[in-house]
Design a protein around this motif. Sequence first.
Motif, PDB file in Angstrom:
ATOM      1  N   GLN A  91       1.912   5.516   6.979  1.00 30.75           N
ATOM      2  CA  GLN A  91       1.588   5.575   6.219  1.00 30.75           C
ATOM      3  C   GLN A  91       2.260   6.218   5.649  1.00 30.75           C
ATOM      4  O   GLN A  91       3.320   6.742   4.302  1.00 30.75           O
ATOM      5  CB  GLN A  91       0.881   4.574   4.833  1.00 30.75           C
ATOM      6  CG  GLN A  91       0.618   3.485   5.123  1.00 30.75           C
ATOM      7  CD  GLN A  91       0.621   2.982   3.479  1.00 30.75           C
ATOM      8  OE1 GLN A  91       0.199   2.916   2.704  1.00 30.75           O
ATOM      9  NE2 GLN A  91       0.649   1.467   3.787  1.00 30.75           N
ATOM     10  N   GLU A  92       1.785   7.903   6.028  1.00 30.42           N
ATOM     11  CA  GLU A  92       1.572   9.116   5.532  1.00 30.42           C
ATOM     12  C   GLU A  92       3.853   9.988   5.991  1.00 30.42           C
ATOM     13  O   GLU A  92       3.624  10.407   5.486  1.00 30.42           O
ATOM     14  CB  GLU A  92       0.284   9.634   6.236  1.00 30.42           C
ATOM     15  CG  GLU A  92      -0.246  10.510   5.656  1.00 30.42           C
ATOM     16  CD  GLU A  92      -1.124  11.286   6.379  1.00 30.42           C
ATOM     17  OE1 GLU A  92      -1.255  11.709   6.910  1.00 30.42           O
ATOM     18  OE2 GLU A  92      -2.240  11.007   6.379  1.00 30.42           O
ATOM     19  N   LYS A 124       0.582  -0.867  -0.490  1.00 29.19           N
ATOM     20  CA  LYS A 124      -0.447   0.197   0.002  1.00 29.19           C
ATOM     21  C   LYS A 124       0.544   1.609  -0.327  1.00 29.19           C
ATOM     22  O   LYS A 124       0.450   2.203  -0.670  1.00 29.19           O
ATOM     23  CB  LYS A 124      -0.772   0.206   0.873  1.00 29.19           C
ATOM     24  CG  LYS A 124      -2.055  -0.755   1.118  1.00 29.19           C
ATOM     25  CD  LYS A 124      -2.489  -0.236   2.349  1.00 29.19           C
ATOM     26  CE  LYS A 124      -4.390  -1.485   2.197  1.00 29.19           C
ATOM     27  NZ  LYS A 124      -5.493  -1.705   3.308  1.00 29.19           N
ATOM     28  N   HIS A 148       1.626   9.451  -5.445  1.00 31.24           N
ATOM     29  CA  HIS A 148       2.299  10.947  -4.956  1.00 31.24           C
ATOM     30  C   HIS A 148       3.276  11.430  -6.471  1.00 31.24           C
ATOM     31  O   HIS A 148       3.196  12.901  -6.343  1.00 31.24           O
ATOM     32  CB  HIS A 148       2.787  10.413  -3.896  1.00 31.24           C
ATOM     33  CG  HIS A 148       3.499  12.121  -3.422  1.00 31.24           C
ATOM     34  ND1 HIS A 148       3.096  13.091  -2.523  1.00 31.24           N
ATOM     35  CD2 HIS A 148       4.247  12.624  -3.449  1.00 31.24           C
ATOM     36  CE1 HIS A 148       3.544  14.295  -2.395  1.00 31.24           C
ATOM     37  NE2 HIS A 148       4.576  13.562  -3.504  1.00 31.24           N
ATOM     38  N   ARG A 207       1.279   4.052  -2.885  1.00 29.75           N
ATOM     39  CA  ARG A 207       0.856   5.437  -2.622  1.00 29.75           C
ATOM     40  C   ARG A 207       2.220   6.752  -2.752  1.00 29.75           C
ATOM     41  O   ARG A 207       1.813   7.623  -2.707  1.00 29.75           O
ATOM     42  CB  ARG A 207       0.698   6.197  -0.927  1.00 29.75           C
ATOM     43  CG  ARG A 207      -0.468   6.821  -0.604  1.00 29.75           C
ATOM     44  CD  ARG A 207      -0.716   6.153   1.017  1.00 29.75           C
ATOM     45  NE  ARG A 207      -1.718   7.569   1.730  1.00 29.75           N
ATOM     46  CZ  ARG A 207      -1.843   7.114   2.832  1.00 29.75           C
ATOM     47  NH1 ARG A 207      -1.501   6.174   3.780  1.00 29.75           N
ATOM     48  NH2 ARG A 207      -2.073   8.645   3.385  1.00 29.75           N
TER      49      ARG A 207
END
Lengths: 111, 192
Positions: free
Chosen positions: B48-49, A32, A40, A36
């Motif tokens: 995750q960020e 995941k 991005h 992401r």
Amino acid sequence: MDKGNINEEVNRTLDLLKVFPANISDNEFNEKLWQRIDEHKVKAAFATLNVTNYRKAALAIIISLNILSGAILLYKTLDFSNVNTVEQSSLAQEYALVSNMYNYNLTNQNK
Amino acid sequence: VSEKERIEELKNNNRLVFNQFVDEFRPVVIRTCYSFLRNNDDALDVAQEVFLEVYNSIHHFRGDAKLSTWVFRIAVNCSLDALRKRNRKKRFADIVQIFGKEDYSVVCNLSDYSTPLHVVENTERQKALDAALNKLPETQRIAFTLSNMEDLSYQQIADITGTSLSSVESVIHRARENLRKHLKNYYTKNCN
């Protein structure tokens, strides 16, 4: 609730601070995360593009359908010599984005 | 591999090194985020960020602090941002409820207290704890939350928050006292 019970309840509540979630699957998390990161990168690349929204939409379709190699072939084959300089610059930006995405995907597949 | 070499590889976007880095830091980053957010899904999302931010900002990392300290700082900042967003969402839900339009509170509450443990018997305690933690000043909340993670020493917390060791000790002590006071008030008010 008397004072003793309140203190006990406070302690039980504070015990919750020591509860942590069980470890989740490493692969799922990493997969995941890379999705992401890739999203991005595409967003960042799009943000630098100075072309019309229609052309951005067309590029988005090319990327989402993963027909980058076909698009590269098209840019190389078609004759754009008659277009004006503004158009030339847009085409160069689009071509750079598409080929970067293609090379990026290729590198990731090989790792 | 030395830390310096590792940072260089991360700056070169070496996917293998980044994966190893994520594998090493994932548990502690998730625990940090969970400590602030107290919700599994939110903690995973914010973790995750954190790694996305590491990936994007590693080029700006000057190496003044240890890599782990820098990662913790990002984890704290991302968690606090997520908390602020969540609190705004709750305030909006409260306003909507006051005007009686629609009941958004159910949507917010379920997502915030959705782990099995909370659902079974600790939902009320979790709410009390969240309310008490929300009342702490930010500096107290950060230091206290980090102190609950057994992996971190007070010195490391001082490095992460950019304060002195003695300041961290007193802030954590005050946070503990305030938290007890807020919880006692909560149970006195709600159980009489």
